[in-house]
Write a protein that holds these residues in place. Sequence first.
Motif, PDB file in Angstrom:
ATOM      1  N   VAL A  50      35.298  19.167  37.198  1.00  0.00           N
ATOM      2  CA  VAL A  50      35.259  20.502  36.607  1.00  0.00           C
ATOM      3  C   VAL A  50      36.025  21.470  37.497  1.00  0.00           C
ATOM      4  CG1 VAL A  50      33.775  22.390  35.822  1.00  0.00           C
ATOM      5  CG2 VAL A  50      33.041  20.013  35.521  1.00  0.00           C
ATOM      6  N   PHE A  51      36.870  22.250  36.838  1.00  0.00           N
ATOM      7  CA  PHE A  51      37.661  23.287  37.496  1.00  0.00           C
ATOM      8  C   PHE A  51      37.379  24.610  36.805  1.00  0.00           C
ATOM      9  CE2 PHE A  51      39.850  19.328  38.162  1.00  0.00           C
ATOM     10  CZ  PHE A  51      40.350  19.416  39.456  1.00  0.00           C
ATOM     11  N   THR A  52      37.747  25.706  37.474  1.00  0.00           N
ATOM     12  CA  THR A  52      37.778  26.989  36.787  1.00  0.00           C
ATOM     13  C   THR A  52      39.238  27.225  36.432  1.00  0.00           C
ATOM     14  OG1 THR A  52      38.033  28.279  38.820  1.00  0.00           O
ATOM     15  CG2 THR A  52      35.789  27.930  38.028  1.00  0.00           C
ATOM     16  N   ALA A  53      39.468  27.575  35.184  1.00  0.00           N
ATOM     17  CA  ALA A  53      40.814  27.832  34.678  1.00  0.00           C
ATOM     18  C   ALA A  53      40.823  29.263  34.154  1.00  0.00           C
ATOM     19  CB  ALA A  53      41.166  26.839  33.575  1.00  0.00           C
ATOM     20  N   ASP A  54      41.407  30.143  34.949  1.00  0.00           N
ATOM     21  CA  ASP A  54      41.361  31.574  34.621  1.00  0.00           C
ATOM     22  C   ASP A  54      39.922  32.013  34.348  1.00  0.00           C
ATOM     23  OD1 ASP A  54      44.108  31.625  34.946  1.00  0.00           O
ATOM     24  OD2 ASP A  54      44.539  31.568  32.799  1.00  0.00           O
ATOM     25  N   GLY A  55      38.985  31.470  35.162  1.00  0.00           N
ATOM     26  CA  GLY A  55      37.577  31.853  35.088  1.00  0.00           C
ATOM     27  C   GLY A  55      36.732  31.058  34.108  1.00  0.00           C
ATOM     28  N   GLU A  56      37.357  30.243  33.256  1.00  0.00           N
ATOM     29  CA  GLU A  56      36.632  29.431  32.275  1.00  0.00           C
ATOM     30  C   GLU A  56      36.557  27.984  32.758  1.00  0.00           C
ATOM     31  OE1 GLU A  56      35.173  30.571  29.455  1.00  0.00           O
ATOM     32  OE2 GLU A  56      35.778  32.567  30.143  1.00  0.00           O
ATOM     33  N   PRO A  57      35.517  27.230  32.350  1.00  0.00           N
ATOM     34  CA  PRO A  57      35.457  25.826  32.757  1.00  0.00           C
ATOM     35  C   PRO A  57      36.567  24.996  32.107  1.00  0.00           C
ATOM     36  CG  PRO A  57      33.479  26.445  31.506  1.00  0.00           C
ATOM     37  CD  PRO A  57      34.361  27.650  31.574  1.00  0.00           C
ATOM     38  N   LEU A  58      37.098  24.077  32.890  1.00  0.00           N
ATOM     39  CA  LEU A  58      38.079  23.098  32.422  1.00  0.00           C
ATOM     40  C   LEU A  58      37.622  21.752  32.950  1.00  0.00           C
ATOM     41  CD1 LEU A  58      40.874  22.280  31.164  1.00  0.00           C
ATOM     42  CD2 LEU A  58      41.818  22.639  33.466  1.00  0.00           C
ATOM     43  N   LEU A  59      37.429  20.786  32.053  1.00  0.00           N
ATOM     44  CA  LEU A  59      37.030  19.440  32.446  1.00  0.00           C
ATOM     45  C   LEU A  59      38.273  18.558  32.447  1.00  0.00           C
ATOM     46  CD1 LEU A  59      34.755  17.377  33.045  1.00  0.00           C
ATOM     47  CD2 LEU A  59      34.637  16.992  30.578  1.00  0.00           C
ATOM     48  N   ILE A  79      48.036  27.973  31.996  1.00  0.00           N
ATOM     49  CA  ILE A  79      46.915  28.636  32.665  1.00  0.00           C
ATOM     50  C   ILE A  79      47.434  29.263  33.957  1.00  0.00           C
ATOM     51  CG2 ILE A  79      44.726  28.214  33.856  1.00  0.00           C
ATOM     52  CD1 ILE A  79      44.263  25.924  31.816  1.00  0.00           C
ATOM     53  N   ARG A  80      46.989  30.483  34.224  1.00  0.00           N
ATOM     54  CA  ARG A  80      47.464  31.195  35.408  1.00  0.00           C
ATOM     55  C   ARG A  80      46.963  30.550  36.710  1.00  0.00           C
ATOM     56  NH1 ARG A  80      45.488  35.593  34.012  1.00  0.00           N
ATOM     57  NH2 ARG A  80      43.933  35.916  35.598  1.00  0.00           N
ATOM     58  N   LYS A  81      45.652  30.236  36.804  1.00  0.00           N
ATOM     59  CA  LYS A  81      45.106  29.696  38.046  1.00  0.00           C
ATOM     60  C   LYS A  81      43.994  28.698  37.765  1.00  0.00           C
ATOM     61  CE  LYS A  81      44.967  29.558  42.508  1.00  0.00           C
ATOM     62  NZ  LYS A  81      46.030  28.889  43.217  1.00  0.00           N
ATOM     63  N   GLN A 108      27.570  23.543  26.164  1.00  0.00           N
ATOM     64  CA  GLN A 108      28.595  24.117  25.287  1.00  0.00           C
ATOM     65  C   GLN A 108      29.855  23.275  25.411  1.00  0.00           C
ATOM     66  OE1 GLN A 108      27.998  26.838  23.322  1.00  0.00           O
ATOM     67  NE2 GLN A 108      25.917  26.783  24.129  1.00  0.00           N
ATOM     68  N   PRO A 109      30.693  23.232  24.375  1.00  0.00           N
ATOM     69  CA  PRO A 109      31.962  22.502  24.498  1.00  0.00           C
ATOM     70  C   PRO A 109      32.807  23.070  25.642  1.00  0.00           C
ATOM     71  CG  PRO A 109      31.535  23.106  22.218  1.00  0.00           C
ATOM     72  CD  PRO A 109      30.508  23.824  23.042  1.00  0.00           C
ATOM     73  N   ILE A 110      33.487  22.165  26.340  1.00  0.00           N
ATOM     74  CA  ILE A 110      34.356  22.551  27.458  1.00  0.00           C
ATOM     75  C   ILE A 110      35.761  22.036  27.151  1.00  0.00           C
ATOM     76  CG2 ILE A 110      34.830  22.250  29.931  1.00  0.00           C
ATOM     77  CD1 ILE A 110      31.835  21.771  30.353  1.00  0.00           C
ATOM     78  N   ARG A 111      36.748  22.899  27.349  1.00  0.00           N
ATOM     79  CA  ARG A 111      38.140  22.443  27.189  1.00  0.00           C
ATOM     80  C   ARG A 111      38.341  21.239  28.097  1.00  0.00           C
ATOM     81  NH1 ARG A 111      43.658  26.010  28.165  1.00  0.00           N
ATOM     82  NH2 ARG A 111      45.095  24.414  27.376  1.00  0.00           N
TER      83      ARG A 111
END
Length: 156
Positions: A50-59, A79-81, A108-111
């Motif tokens: 799990v990463f944060t992608a512009d503040g949102e979770p990214l799996l 994605i910026r960061k 919740q669904p995660i990108r």
Amino acid sequence: MTNTTDAFTARLRELGAEGEVVEFSAEVPTAAAAAEELGCAVGAIANSLVFTADGEPLLVVASGAHRVDTRGLERSLGIRKIRRASPEFVLEATGQPVGGVGPVGHPQPIRTVVDEALGAHPTVWAGAGSKHAMFPTSFAELLRITGGSASAVAQS
């Protein structure tokens, strides 16, 4: 089976996944430990990171043989960061502990992005929501049950 494993198995059944959850007597928190326990290649371990992608979770479901190229993913996903998430963020986003995160079963669904290198293995092993459990699946099934997109995720 533990309550966590029972809940994860129930989610797999809801998704029509075929593999059976395997529980281990000891934790298998790394790809190397899991591969040794299962007698398979490290590359056949599907790490759910799990990463944060512009503040949102990214799996990112990555082959255990790879390090994720976050800069490359930033470019390819627009994605910026992207940054590695804290254990607290991971637990909040997935409901599962670091070292045991599965590709499904989150509140919740995660990108999700699935490492295309996993397609080289007829069977891949993914976390089942705890540090003591995994399940066998395939690259195609991972894409289907996660709703993820296939991508190269490794550093070149």
